[in-house]
Motif scaffolding. Structure first.
Motif, PDB file in Angstrom:
ATOM      1  N   ILE A  28      41.708  47.526  40.750  1.00  0.00           N
ATOM      2  CA  ILE A  28      42.259  46.189  40.975  1.00  0.00           C
ATOM      3  C   ILE A  28      41.567  45.131  40.124  1.00  0.00           C
ATOM      4  CG2 ILE A  28      42.651  44.391  42.715  1.00  0.00           C
ATOM      5  CD1 ILE A  28      44.361  46.890  43.107  1.00  0.00           C
ATOM      6  N   LEU A  29      40.259  45.087  40.138  1.00  0.00           N
ATOM      7  CA  LEU A  29      39.540  44.029  39.428  1.00  0.00           C
ATOM      8  C   LEU A  29      39.589  44.210  37.910  1.00  0.00           C
ATOM      9  CD1 LEU A  29      36.542  43.538  41.868  1.00  0.00           C
ATOM     10  CD2 LEU A  29      38.622  42.175  41.653  1.00  0.00           C
ATOM     11  N   VAL A  30      39.784  45.435  37.444  1.00  0.00           N
ATOM     12  CA  VAL A  30      39.972  45.632  36.000  1.00  0.00           C
ATOM     13  C   VAL A  30      41.271  44.970  35.564  1.00  0.00           C
ATOM     14  CG1 VAL A  30      40.399  47.339  34.194  1.00  0.00           C
ATOM     15  CG2 VAL A  30      38.607  47.738  35.850  1.00  0.00           C
ATOM     16  N   PHE A  31      42.326  45.144  36.352  1.00  0.00           N
ATOM     17  CA  PHE A  31      43.600  44.519  36.015  1.00  0.00           C
ATOM     18  C   PHE A  31      43.508  42.996  36.066  1.00  0.00           C
ATOM     19  CE2 PHE A  31      45.730  48.577  37.600  1.00  0.00           C
ATOM     20  CZ  PHE A  31      45.783  49.112  36.322  1.00  0.00           C
ATOM     21  N   ILE A  32      42.792  42.478  37.038  1.00  0.00           N
ATOM     22  CA  ILE A  32      42.589  41.030  37.120  1.00  0.00           C
ATOM     23  C   ILE A  32      41.781  40.555  35.911  1.00  0.00           C
ATOM     24  CG2 ILE A  32      41.457  39.200  38.436  1.00  0.00           C
ATOM     25  CD1 ILE A  32      42.260  40.768  40.977  1.00  0.00           C
ATOM     26  N   GLY A  33      40.758  41.321  35.508  1.00  0.00           N
ATOM     27  CA  GLY A  33      39.966  40.972  34.334  1.00  0.00           C
ATOM     28  C   GLY A  33      40.785  40.990  33.061  1.00  0.00           C
ATOM     29  N   ILE A  34      41.686  41.967  32.936  1.00  0.00           N
ATOM     30  CA  ILE A  34      42.570  42.020  31.766  1.00  0.00           C
ATOM     31  C   ILE A  34      43.444  40.773  31.718  1.00  0.00           C
ATOM     32  CG2 ILE A  34      44.563  43.220  30.775  1.00  0.00           C
ATOM     33  CD1 ILE A  34      43.260  45.849  31.734  1.00  0.00           C
ATOM     34  N   ALA A  35      44.019  40.425  32.861  1.00  0.00           N
ATOM     35  CA  ALA A  35      44.893  39.246  32.915  1.00  0.00           C
ATOM     36  C   ALA A  35      44.119  37.977  32.569  1.00  0.00           C
ATOM     37  CB  ALA A  35      45.525  39.124  34.291  1.00  0.00           C
ATOM     38  N   ASP A  56      34.433  46.403  40.037  1.00  0.00           N
ATOM     39  CA  ASP A  56      35.099  47.502  40.736  1.00  0.00           C
ATOM     40  C   ASP A  56      34.086  48.553  41.180  1.00  0.00           C
ATOM     41  OD1 ASP A  56      37.776  46.869  40.989  1.00  0.00           O
ATOM     42  OD2 ASP A  56      38.302  47.647  39.010  1.00  0.00           O
ATOM     43  N   GLY A  57      33.119  48.846  40.329  1.00  0.00           N
ATOM     44  CA  GLY A  57      32.070  49.789  40.702  1.00  0.00           C
ATOM     45  C   GLY A  57      31.188  49.253  41.821  1.00  0.00           C
ATOM     46  N   LEU A  82      33.774  43.060  32.956  1.00  0.00           N
ATOM     47  CA  LEU A  82      33.416  42.424  34.217  1.00  0.00           C
ATOM     48  C   LEU A  82      34.224  43.024  35.373  1.00  0.00           C
ATOM     49  CD1 LEU A  82      31.628  40.272  35.487  1.00  0.00           C
ATOM     50  CD2 LEU A  82      33.487  38.639  35.131  1.00  0.00           C
ATOM     51  N   GLY A  83      35.515  43.259  35.150  1.00  0.00           N
ATOM     52  CA  GLY A  83      36.339  43.891  36.176  1.00  0.00           C
ATOM     53  C   GLY A  83      35.871  45.298  36.493  1.00  0.00           C
TER      54      GLY A  83
END
Length: 70
Positions: free
Chosen positions: A41-48, A33-34, A28-29
C-alpha cells in the motif's frame, strides 16, 4: 533564465529531480511498508506522491522558462 531557451543541463536537472522524487517516494514507501507490515500500500502511495511532486516541479520550472521577458 526566464524567457531563454533551456540548455541541456537545465533539462537534465528537471529530469533528475523527477527521477529522484519518484525514487524517494518508492524507497520511503518500501521502508514504511516494512516498518508497518502494510505491503504494498505505502509503495503505491509513494509512487503517486513522487509522480505528483516531480510533475509539479516540472510545471513550475517550465512556466519560468517559457515566461516572456518583460
Amino acid at each position: 533564465m526566464t524567457g531563454s531557451t533551456p540548455g541541456w543541463s537545465t533539462l537534465l536537472g528537471i529530469g533528475g529531480v523527477c527521477a529522484g522524487a519518484l525514487a524517494a517516494g518508492i524507497f520511503l514507501g518500501w521502508w514504511l511498508d516494512g516498518l508497518f507490515h502494510t505491503s504494498p500500500i505505502l509503495v503505491f502511495i509513494g509512487i503517486a506522491l513522487g509522480l505528483v511532486g516531480g510533475g509539479c516541479y516540472t510545471v513550475v520550472q517550465m512556466r519560468a522558462l517559457l515566461r516572456p521577458d518583460d
